[in-house]
Design a protein around this motif. Structure first.
Motif, PDB file in Angstrom:
ATOM      1  N   LEU A  18       0.754  -1.190  -0.239  1.00  0.00           N
ATOM      2  CA  LEU A  18      -0.152   0.133   0.136  1.00  0.00           C
ATOM      3  C   LEU A  18       0.804   1.318  -0.167  1.00  0.00           C
ATOM      4  CD1 LEU A  18      -2.801  -0.894   2.443  1.00  0.00           C
ATOM      5  CD2 LEU A  18      -2.376  -1.763   0.335  1.00  0.00           C
ATOM      6  N   ALA A  19       2.044   1.206  -0.456  1.00  0.00           N
ATOM      7  CA  ALA A  19       2.728   2.465  -0.466  1.00  0.00           C
ATOM      8  C   ALA A  19       3.686   2.420  -2.069  1.00  0.00           C
ATOM      9  CB  ALA A  19       3.814   2.834   0.524  1.00  0.00           C
ATOM     10  N   PHE A  20       3.998   3.736  -2.443  1.00  0.00           N
ATOM     11  CA  PHE A  20       4.760   3.697  -3.818  1.00  0.00           C
ATOM     12  C   PHE A  20       5.951   2.868  -3.674  1.00  0.00           C
ATOM     13  CE2 PHE A  20       8.428   6.086  -4.604  1.00  0.00           C
ATOM     14  CZ  PHE A  20       8.958   6.643  -3.309  1.00  0.00           C
ATOM     15  N   LYS A  21       6.648   2.605  -2.674  1.00  0.00           N
ATOM     16  CA  LYS A  21       7.838   1.870  -2.627  1.00  0.00           C
ATOM     17  C   LYS A  21       7.717   0.389  -3.298  1.00  0.00           C
ATOM     18  CE  LYS A  21       9.755   4.336   0.638  1.00  0.00           C
ATOM     19  NZ  LYS A  21       9.144   5.428   0.824  1.00  0.00           N
ATOM     20  N   ASP A  22       6.609   0.041  -3.241  1.00  0.00           N
ATOM     21  CA  ASP A  22       6.138  -1.343  -4.240  1.00  0.00           C
ATOM     22  C   ASP A  22       6.469  -1.176  -5.663  1.00  0.00           C
ATOM     23  OD1 ASP A  22       5.186  -2.804  -2.089  1.00  0.00           O
ATOM     24  OD2 ASP A  22       3.141  -2.041  -2.225  1.00  0.00           O
TER      25      ASP A  22
ATOM     26  N   VAL B 221       5.392  16.125  -5.861  1.00  0.00           N
ATOM     27  CA  VAL B 221       5.895  14.856  -5.256  1.00  0.00           C
ATOM     28  C   VAL B 221       6.230  15.081  -3.759  1.00  0.00           C
ATOM     29  CG1 VAL B 221       7.374  12.832  -5.346  1.00  0.00           C
ATOM     30  CG2 VAL B 221       6.913  14.211  -7.464  1.00  0.00           C
ATOM     31  N   PRO B 222       5.494  14.341  -2.838  1.00  0.00           N
ATOM     32  CA  PRO B 222       5.695  14.452  -1.217  1.00  0.00           C
ATOM     33  C   PRO B 222       6.981  13.702  -1.089  1.00  0.00           C
ATOM     34  CG  PRO B 222       4.304  12.821  -1.629  1.00  0.00           C
ATOM     35  CD  PRO B 222       4.408  13.307  -3.079  1.00  0.00           C
ATOM     36  N   THR B 223       8.068  14.596  -0.854  1.00  0.00           N
ATOM     37  CA  THR B 223       9.425  14.125  -0.675  1.00  0.00           C
ATOM     38  C   THR B 223      10.639  13.935   0.531  1.00  0.00           C
ATOM     39  OG1 THR B 223       9.570  15.336  -2.868  1.00  0.00           O
ATOM     40  CG2 THR B 223      11.672  14.854  -1.762  1.00  0.00           C
ATOM     41  N   GLY B 224      10.975  12.874   0.475  1.00  0.00           N
ATOM     42  CA  GLY B 224      11.858  12.450   1.755  1.00  0.00           C
ATOM     43  C   GLY B 224      13.353  12.160   1.177  1.00  0.00           C
ATOM     44  N   ASN B 225      13.360  11.152   0.744  1.00  0.00           N
ATOM     45  CA  ASN B 225      14.992  10.827   0.329  1.00  0.00           C
ATOM     46  C   ASN B 225      15.332  11.336  -1.024  1.00  0.00           C
ATOM     47  OD1 ASN B 225      16.957   9.997   1.768  1.00  0.00           O
ATOM     48  ND2 ASN B 225      16.193   7.667   2.239  1.00  0.00           N
ATOM     49  N   PHE B 226      14.244  12.164  -1.749  1.00  0.00           N
ATOM     50  CA  PHE B 226      14.488  12.581  -3.153  1.00  0.00           C
ATOM     51  C   PHE B 226      14.469  11.630  -4.331  1.00  0.00           C
ATOM     52  CE2 PHE B 226      16.416  15.560  -6.054  1.00  0.00           C
ATOM     53  CZ  PHE B 226      15.700  16.795  -5.777  1.00  0.00           C
ATOM     54  N   GLY B 227      14.073  10.357  -3.832  1.00  0.00           N
ATOM     55  CA  GLY B 227      14.167   9.233  -5.044  1.00  0.00           C
ATOM     56  C   GLY B 227      13.019   9.184  -5.882  1.00  0.00           C
ATOM     57  N   ASN B 228      11.904   9.708  -5.528  1.00  0.00           N
ATOM     58  CA  ASN B 228      10.579   9.672  -6.068  1.00  0.00           C
ATOM     59  C   ASN B 228      10.801  10.906  -7.271  1.00  0.00           C
ATOM     60  OD1 ASN B 228       8.132   8.836  -7.192  1.00  0.00           O
ATOM     61  ND2 ASN B 228       7.081   9.199  -5.493  1.00  0.00           N
ATOM     62  N   VAL B 229      10.839  12.065  -6.679  1.00  0.00           N
ATOM     63  CA  VAL B 229      11.038  13.228  -7.620  1.00  0.00           C
ATOM     64  C   VAL B 229      12.133  13.288  -8.419  1.00  0.00           C
ATOM     65  CG1 VAL B 229      12.259  14.847  -5.844  1.00  0.00           C
ATOM     66  CG2 VAL B 229      10.498  15.533  -7.561  1.00  0.00           C
TER      67      VAL B 229
ATOM     68  N   PRO C 248       5.183  10.280   8.453  1.00  0.00           N
ATOM     69  CA  PRO C 248       6.432   9.631   8.724  1.00  0.00           C
ATOM     70  C   PRO C 248       7.446   9.351   7.849  1.00  0.00           C
ATOM     71  CG  PRO C 248       4.784   8.149   9.514  1.00  0.00           C
ATOM     72  CD  PRO C 248       4.232   9.297   8.702  1.00  0.00           C
ATOM     73  N   SER C 249       7.132   8.739   6.570  1.00  0.00           N
ATOM     74  CA  SER C 249       7.745   8.510   5.615  1.00  0.00           C
ATOM     75  C   SER C 249       9.011   9.484   4.898  1.00  0.00           C
ATOM     76  CB  SER C 249       7.368   7.530   4.607  1.00  0.00           C
ATOM     77  OG  SER C 249       6.679   6.660   5.133  1.00  0.00           O
ATOM     78  N   MET C 250       8.483  10.730   5.299  1.00  0.00           N
ATOM     79  CA  MET C 250       9.111  11.808   4.865  1.00  0.00           C
ATOM     80  C   MET C 250       9.784  12.448   6.272  1.00  0.00           C
ATOM     81  SD  MET C 250       5.846  13.178   2.636  1.00  0.00           S
ATOM     82  CE  MET C 250       6.378  14.890   2.508  1.00  0.00           C
ATOM     83  N   ASP C 251       9.962  11.883   7.171  1.00  0.00           N
ATOM     84  CA  ASP C 251      10.611  12.450   8.369  1.00  0.00           C
ATOM     85  C   ASP C 251      11.949  12.139   8.378  1.00  0.00           C
ATOM     86  OD1 ASP C 251       8.372  13.185   9.550  1.00  0.00           O
ATOM     87  OD2 ASP C 251       8.147  11.833  10.925  1.00  0.00           O
TER      88      ASP C 251
ATOM     89  N   ALA D 283       0.453  10.241  -5.459  1.00  0.00           N
ATOM     90  CA  ALA D 283      -0.232   9.786  -4.248  1.00  0.00           C
ATOM     91  C   ALA D 283       0.445   8.475  -3.816  1.00  0.00           C
ATOM     92  CB  ALA D 283      -1.789   9.340  -4.346  1.00  0.00           C
ATOM     93  N   THR D 284       1.409   8.659  -2.534  1.00  0.00           N
ATOM     94  CA  THR D 284       2.306   7.476  -2.396  1.00  0.00           C
ATOM     95  C   THR D 284       1.989   6.646  -1.528  1.00  0.00           C
ATOM     96  OG1 THR D 284       3.154   9.004  -0.660  1.00  0.00           O
ATOM     97  CG2 THR D 284       4.240   9.177  -2.872  1.00  0.00           C
ATOM     98  N   ALA D 285       0.787   6.763  -0.688  1.00  0.00           N
ATOM     99  CA  ALA D 285       0.133   5.637   0.339  1.00  0.00           C
ATOM    100  C   ALA D 285      -1.417   5.696   0.209  1.00  0.00           C
ATOM    101  CB  ALA D 285       0.799   6.035   1.602  1.00  0.00           C
ATOM    102  N   HIS D 286      -1.700   4.629   0.595  1.00  0.00           N
ATOM    103  CA  HIS D 286      -3.260   4.211   0.679  1.00  0.00           C
ATOM    104  C   HIS D 286      -3.494   4.678   1.993  1.00  0.00           C
ATOM    105  CE1 HIS D 286      -6.994   2.076   1.252  1.00  0.00           C
ATOM    106  NE2 HIS D 286      -6.816   1.551   0.204  1.00  0.00           N
TER     107      HIS D 286
HETATM  108  C1  LIG Z   1       9.105   6.657   0.888  1.00  0.00           C
HETATM  109  C2  LIG Z   1       7.894   7.565   0.935  1.00  0.00           C
HETATM  110  C3  LIG Z   1       7.761   9.064   0.419  1.00  0.00           C
HETATM  111  C4  LIG Z   1       9.069   9.605   0.167  1.00  0.00           C
HETATM  112  O1  LIG Z   1       9.813   9.334  -0.956  1.00  0.00           O
HETATM  113  P1  LIG Z   1      11.390   9.754  -1.509  1.00  0.00           P
HETATM  114  O2  LIG Z   1      11.612   8.977  -2.641  1.00  0.00           O
HETATM  115  O3  LIG Z   1      12.045   9.126  -0.316  1.00  0.00           O
HETATM  116  O4  LIG Z   1      11.334  11.169  -1.582  1.00  0.00           O
HETATM  117  C5  LIG Z   1       6.603   9.580   0.490  1.00  0.00           C
HETATM  118  N1  LIG Z   1       5.414   9.111   0.890  1.00  0.00           N
HETATM  119  C6  LIG Z   1       5.579   7.853   1.230  1.00  0.00           C
HETATM  120  C7  LIG Z   1       4.229   7.193   1.506  1.00  0.00           C
HETATM  121  C8  LIG Z   1       6.529   6.953   1.269  1.00  0.00           C
HETATM  122  O5  LIG Z   1       6.706   5.657   1.800  1.00  0.00           O
END
Ligand SMILES: *Cc1c(COP(=O)(O)O)cnc(C)c1O
Length: 466
Positions: free
Chosen positions: A111-115, A254-262, A308-311, A410-413
């Motif tokens: 249920l998250a974009f990591k899949d 793009v909601p961003t944490g580690n900058f991988g998705n964007v 939390p996935s963007m903390d 939309a990165t998580a359900h």
């Molecule tokens: C990992 C994650 C992000 C952040 O993505 P990055 O590629 O790290 O910028 C945003 N939303 C969700 C739900 C995530 O699991």
């Protein structure tokens, strides 16, 4: 296609895709980058409009695997990787309001974009290890989403031994159960006394221990692995094609944490996709938006938030963009990154910063603003978004221009973050059918304190389980 480090030159011995898949990080501490950006012509893009998601993904990824994995093999993998997604389009677009769309990346098993990338990564590892007759041990630390996506992607693959460290009692119950209810014997979950940083430090110490690293053939699937970025490019292309590209421009948020998705969206732009703006959404851990607004990339303490996935304070994939902004100068890139490590402040030259601003916008939402935005999107459009996706939508709404579709990742359900959704909207989002019995499933994990030696021994035992 060969790969070079952001901190080194291309040489006659530069690795190919399969090599860097297994290596993850370059030996000099840099991140791998393709030797050039493959170009996709407007006509090819038009031809790709009729492809299914798995077929398009195979075409795009094959541009990065030239010389190591062929298109037909990739096609088998992409069809297999995406067949268990619970939406026929894999990554559907949903219109939220005029010119604002949600690109739903959460229809995979966890249920998250990591899949989207991890499901491919598990299959790519399996393929390359079988070809080379090797086994590896994948070790990772997780605050939630990455661990479960990695476990789902690797379960039952006997060439992969997987050990995931999570901070005991500090992940959400849904996140923990998604990891600990996977009972395949190649998966080991370890609950560590401490927080995410404690887990991360233990993993780093294991990688720094060369004898141990060789003993268990240590490998990683974290977001600095180029294969993950490559597998995230197709959904940007597909969304843009659905909205009229290449004959029309599209923007992304793009909601961003580690900058991988964007970064994957930015890569699509380098490859010829007509992207107008790239918008970065942050929560209170706003190092990236401070950087965009004031050229202030200084590390502060990580604070918990509703997303939390963007903390995150240090966005590891930013080094890749920096390398490009510095005209691919590995010496300057290495110097800036080493100073950053020492001082906690990244001295990005003014001209590089200006170039970043030519393509990127950024905005921060507090927890209160996130809850209010979630409530508003639901009230006005009946679109229920989790906190991460809400930040993407709110930032997209802020920067959208008339006539140019703005697509928010939309990165998580919403059911992955039920407490935040309930507090903001009063709704109880339901888990999809394949996870409906998650709270009844048997769990398995080891509580091993936080001593490096104890955890290393557990990893050795796990690898030698057969
Ligand atoms: C990992 C994650 C992000 C952040 O993505 P990055 O590629 O790290 O910028 C945003 N939303 C969700 C739900 C995530 O699991």
């Amino acid at each position: 296609m060969r790969y070079r480090s952001t901190r080194g030159e291309l040489t006659a011995h530069s690795p190919n895709f399969s090599d860097i898949l297994l290596a993850g990080l370059a030996d000099d501490g840099g991140l791998y980058m393709p030797e050039f950006w493959p170009q996709i012509s407007p006509q090819t893009l038009r031809d790709w409009r009729r492809l299914s998601y798995p077929d398009l993904a195979a075409e795009v990824i094959s541009l990065f695997t030239a010389g190591s994995i062929d298109l037909a093999t990739l096609r088998t993998m992409t069809h297999d990787a995406y067949k268990h997604f619970d939406h026929a389009a894999v990554a559907p677009l949903s219109e939220v309001e005029q010119d604002l769309y949600a690109l739903e990346l959460f229809h995979g098993p966890t249920l998250a974009f990591k899949d989207m990338a991890m499901q491919m990564l598990g299959r790519l590892f399996d393929h390359v290890l079988t070809e080379r007759n090797q086994n590896v041990t994948i070790v990772g630390a997780t605050s939630g989403d990455t661990g479960s996506a990695a476990i789902e992607a690797c379960r039952g693959r006997e060439r992969l031994s997987v050990v995931i460290l999570h901070p005991k009692g500090r992940t959400s119950e849904v996140q923990r159960r998604q990891m600990t209810s996977v009972l395949d014997d190649n998966i080991l979950n370890i609950a560590v006394d401490g927080d995410f940083d404690t887990c991360q430090d233990i993993v780093k110490a294991m990688f720094a221990d060369k004898a141990f690293r060789d003993d268990v053939s240590l490998s990683a699937v974290n977001s600095i692995n180029w294969a993950r970025i490559a597998a995230q490019i197709p959904y940007y292309i597909r969304a843009a094609l659905a909205l009229g590209a290449p004959d029309r421009e599209v923007s992304f948020s793009v909601p961003t944490g580690n900058f991988g998705n964007v970064l994957a969206a930015w890569a699509a732009k380098q490859m010829g996709l007509p992207i107008k703006r790239l918008c970065i959404g942050s929560n209170r851990n706003d190092i990236l938006t401070r950087f965009l607004v004031d050229n202030d990339m200084s590390v502060r303490k990580v604070e918990p938030s509703l997303s939390p996935s963007m903390d995150i304070q240090v966005s590891s994939n930013f080094e890749r963009l920096l390398f490009e902004l510095l005209d691919q100068d590995p010496v300057r890139c290495a110097t800036i990154m080493k100073d950053f490590r020492q001082t906690g402040r990244m001295a990005v030259p003014q001209d590089a910063w200006m170039r970043m601003k030519e393509s990127f916008d950024g905005m921060t939402l507090s927890d209160e603003q996130t809850s209010a935005a979630m409530r508003k999107f639901y009230a006005e459009s009946l679109y229920l978004a989790d906190p991460h996706s809400t930040i993407g939508l709110a930032v997209g709404k802020e920067f959208k221009e008339p006539g140019i579709p703005m697509v928010a990742a939309a990165t998580a359900h919403p059911a992955k973050f039920p407490d935040a959704v309930k507090a903001a909207t009063g709704l109880d989002p339901k888990l999809p059918p394949h996870l409906a019995d998650l709270f009844e499933r048997e769990e398995r994990f080891d509580s091993l304190g936080n001593e490096l030696a104890t955890i290393q021994q557990a990893v050795r035992d796990h690898m030698k389980r057969k």
